[in-house]
Design a protein around this motif. Structure first.
Motif, PDB file in Angstrom:
ATOM      1  N   UNK A   1      38.311  29.855  37.282  1.00 35.23           N
ATOM      2  CA  UNK A   1      38.568  30.048  38.686  1.00 35.23           C
ATOM      3  C   UNK A   1      39.720  30.879  39.081  1.00 35.23           C
ATOM      4  N   UNK A   2      40.860  30.543  38.504  1.00 34.81           N
ATOM      5  CA  UNK A   2      42.242  31.411  38.688  1.00 34.81           C
ATOM      6  C   UNK A   2      41.722  32.861  38.568  1.00 34.81           C
ATOM      7  N   UNK A   3      41.109  33.422  37.834  1.00 29.40           N
ATOM      8  CA  UNK A   3      41.078  34.836  37.476  1.00 29.40           C
ATOM      9  C   UNK A   3      39.760  35.050  38.384  1.00 29.40           C
ATOM     10  N   UNK A   4      38.916  34.537  38.721  1.00 29.16           N
ATOM     11  CA  UNK A   4      37.736  34.786  39.719  1.00 29.16           C
ATOM     12  C   UNK A   4      38.434  34.810  41.089  1.00 29.16           C
ATOM     13  N   UNK A   5      39.243  33.814  41.470  1.00 26.80           N
ATOM     14  CA  UNK A   5      40.016  33.947  42.791  1.00 26.80           C
ATOM     15  C   UNK A   5      40.915  35.214  42.871  1.00 26.80           C
ATOM     16  N   UNK A   6      41.820  35.504  41.920  1.00 34.36           N
ATOM     17  CA  UNK A   6      42.506  36.714  41.651  1.00 34.36           C
ATOM     18  C   UNK A   6      41.732  37.864  41.685  1.00 34.36           C
ATOM     19  N   UNK A   7      40.377  37.911  41.402  1.00 29.07           N
ATOM     20  CA  UNK A   7      39.721  39.265  41.410  1.00 29.07           C
ATOM     21  C   UNK A   7      39.253  39.393  42.862  1.00 29.07           C
TER      22      UNK A   7
ATOM     23  N   UNK B   1      39.043  45.001  37.185  1.00 26.90           N
ATOM     24  CA  UNK B   1      37.761  44.649  36.135  1.00 26.90           C
ATOM     25  C   UNK B   1      38.444  43.793  35.233  1.00 26.90           C
ATOM     26  N   UNK B   2      39.609  43.766  34.847  1.00 28.79           N
ATOM     27  CA  UNK B   2      39.955  42.983  33.537  1.00 28.79           C
ATOM     28  C   UNK B   2      39.956  41.348  34.236  1.00 28.79           C
ATOM     29  N   UNK B   3      40.409  41.214  35.594  1.00 28.35           N
ATOM     30  CA  UNK B   3      40.347  39.884  36.076  1.00 28.35           C
ATOM     31  C   UNK B   3      38.935  39.237  36.128  1.00 28.35           C
ATOM     32  N   UNK B   4      38.228  40.183  36.462  1.00 31.38           N
ATOM     33  CA  UNK B   4      36.736  39.797  36.604  1.00 31.38           C
ATOM     34  C   UNK B   4      36.226  39.346  35.258  1.00 31.38           C
ATOM     35  N   UNK B   5      36.389  40.344  34.209  1.00 30.57           N
ATOM     36  CA  UNK B   5      35.876  39.905  32.829  1.00 30.57           C
ATOM     37  C   UNK B   5      36.659  38.614  32.458  1.00 30.57           C
ATOM     38  N   UNK B   6      38.050  38.632  32.497  1.00 33.68           N
ATOM     39  CA  UNK B   6      38.489  37.227  32.091  1.00 33.68           C
ATOM     40  C   UNK B   6      37.791  35.987  32.537  1.00 33.68           C
ATOM     41  N   UNK B   7      37.554  36.149  34.132  1.00 31.01           N
ATOM     42  CA  UNK B   7      37.029  34.978  34.610  1.00 31.01           C
ATOM     43  C   UNK B   7      35.373  34.762  33.974  1.00 31.01           C
ATOM     44  N   UNK B   8      34.753  35.720  33.532  1.00 28.10           N
ATOM     45  CA  UNK B   8      33.688  35.454  33.219  1.00 28.10           C
ATOM     46  C   UNK B   8      33.561  34.778  31.720  1.00 28.10           C
ATOM     47  N   UNK B   9      34.468  35.209  30.955  1.00 28.07           N
ATOM     48  CA  UNK B   9      34.688  35.032  29.475  1.00 28.07           C
ATOM     49  C   UNK B   9      35.107  33.620  29.576  1.00 28.07           C
ATOM     50  N   UNK B  10      36.054  33.064  30.340  1.00 26.02           N
ATOM     51  CA  UNK B  10      36.433  31.621  30.571  1.00 26.02           C
ATOM     52  C   UNK B  10      35.569  30.862  30.880  1.00 26.02           C
ATOM     53  N   UNK B  11      34.523  31.278  31.887  1.00 23.83           N
ATOM     54  CA  UNK B  11      33.573  30.549  32.433  1.00 23.83           C
ATOM     55  C   UNK B  11      32.060  30.351  31.099  1.00 23.83           C
ATOM     56  N   UNK B  12      32.111  31.246  30.474  1.00 28.62           N
ATOM     57  CA  UNK B  12      30.769  31.454  29.550  1.00 28.62           C
ATOM     58  C   UNK B  12      31.417  30.410  28.309  1.00 28.62           C
ATOM     59  N   UNK B  13      32.710  30.891  27.839  1.00 26.63           N
ATOM     60  CA  UNK B  13      33.044  29.748  26.677  1.00 26.63           C
ATOM     61  C   UNK B  13      32.360  30.433  25.382  1.00 26.63           C
ATOM     62  N   UNK B  14      32.110  31.689  25.279  1.00 30.39           N
ATOM     63  CA  UNK B  14      31.542  32.219  24.064  1.00 30.39           C
ATOM     64  C   UNK B  14      32.332  32.931  23.190  1.00 30.39           C
ATOM     65  N   UNK B  15      33.270  33.890  24.005  1.00 23.31           N
ATOM     66  CA  UNK B  15      34.438  34.379  23.203  1.00 23.31           C
ATOM     67  C   UNK B  15      35.756  33.701  23.141  1.00 23.31           C
TER      68      UNK B  15
ATOM     69  N   UNK C   1      37.124  29.331  24.106  1.00 20.95           N
ATOM     70  CA  UNK C   1      36.970  28.026  24.700  1.00 20.95           C
ATOM     71  C   UNK C   1      36.856  28.096  26.139  1.00 20.95           C
ATOM     72  N   UNK C   2      35.683  27.324  26.714  1.00 24.60           N
ATOM     73  CA  UNK C   2      35.487  27.359  28.121  1.00 24.60           C
ATOM     74  C   UNK C   2      36.876  26.684  28.768  1.00 24.60           C
ATOM     75  N   UNK C   3      37.164  27.388  29.841  1.00 23.78           N
ATOM     76  CA  UNK C   3      38.376  26.761  30.487  1.00 23.78           C
ATOM     77  C   UNK C   3      38.000  27.024  32.051  1.00 23.78           C
ATOM     78  N   UNK C   4      37.641  26.016  32.867  1.00 23.65           N
ATOM     79  CA  UNK C   4      37.359  25.976  33.942  1.00 23.65           C
ATOM     80  C   UNK C   4      38.631  26.794  34.786  1.00 23.65           C
ATOM     81  N   UNK C   5      39.604  26.011  34.768  1.00 27.63           N
ATOM     82  CA  UNK C   5      40.856  26.302  35.369  1.00 27.63           C
ATOM     83  C   UNK C   5      41.169  27.716  35.303  1.00 27.63           C
ATOM     84  N   UNK C   6      41.179  28.362  34.174  1.00 24.88           N
ATOM     85  CA  UNK C   6      41.552  29.939  33.901  1.00 24.88           C
ATOM     86  C   UNK C   6      40.171  30.649  34.302  1.00 24.88           C
TER      87      UNK C   6
END
Length: 232
Positions: A144-150, A121-135, A137-142
């Motif tokens: 994608x990384x956490x999305x793949x790990x999830x 759940x934390x991996x999924x949430x991190x992927x969403x946060x890095x993709x959105x860039x609201x909380x 700064x947006x980081x496509x690498x991070x």
């Protein structure tokens, strides 16, 4: 790490009182006639009576998921989170609540700790946060990384759980070829790391949560006493 909600001077007492309150409520509610009894006529303890600490843990995480992040929920989640490995669910929920109450950087610290330990759940949430860039700064690498790990998380795969399709769709066309390649490299080098309290501040907060469970007062002759386990 920033001082973690060190309103904890009373939190250990609050947690113990909440556990005891759970006993009192469940033991006294509904009247004797409404309670289930065994073959000998003795009242069968409810799940909350058998495991008040576990009940409190589950309720606090559920409250966080609904965005109900009052001081009590934050204190309870903080104390559970400082128990370290095995409590990544609390760490994720604490991170969500901290972000919901405006402490973005501190919230990300806790979510990263849980994600780094392999909590899906934390991996999924991190992927969403890095993709959105609201909380953060947006980081496509991070992202994608956490999305793949999830999506490859062994704890999910072992249960046959399929990733949320809406989650995977959100990444389509959002990650560049270069970001994806770097994410693959980082995933290949990744291994879980379990956070434990190490700094003096960490130890002080952890100690503030260490209280011994006590038996609740016996309120009914026919209600069996159950010893509250050590909360911390």
């Amino acid at each position: 790490m920033p001082a973690t909600r060190i309103r904890l001077g009373a939190s250990s007492t609050a947690i113990m009182l909440l556990c005891l309150a759970a006993f009192a409520i469940t033991a006294c509610s509904g009247g004797g006639a409404a309670r289930k009894r065994d073959a000998d006529g003795r009242i069968i303890p409810t799940l909350a009576e058998q495991d008040p600490v576990g009940t409190l843990y589950a309720k606090s995480i559920s409250d966080a998921a609904r965005g109900e992040c009052d001081d009590r929920t934050l204190d309870v989640l903080t104390c559970f989170s400082y128990r370290g490995h095995g409590y990544e669910g609390a760490q994720t929920a604490l991170g969500q609540c901290l972000i919901a109450t405006g402490s973005n950087s501190e919230g990300l610290v806790w979510i990263n700790r849980a994600a780094g330990a392999g909590w899906a759940d934390a991996q999924k949430l991190l992927a969403q946060l890095y993709l959105a860039g609201d909380v953060t700064p947006r980081d496509g690498v991070q992202a994608a990384k956490w999305a793949k790990l999830y999506t490859r998380n062994p704890s999910l795969l072992s249960l046959g759980v399929q990733p949320d399709r809406n989650f995977t769709l959100a990444f389509e066309g959002e990650i560049t070829t270069g970001e994806n390649a770097e994410a693959d490299r980082q995933v290949a080098a990744w291994s879980p790391r379990y956070w434990v309290p190490t700094t003096q501040v960490d130890q002080n907060v952890k100690r503030s949560c260490e209280v011994e469970g006590r038996r609740p007062p016996r309120t009914r002759q026919d209600v069996p006493l159950i010893t509250v386990p050590d909360v911390y």
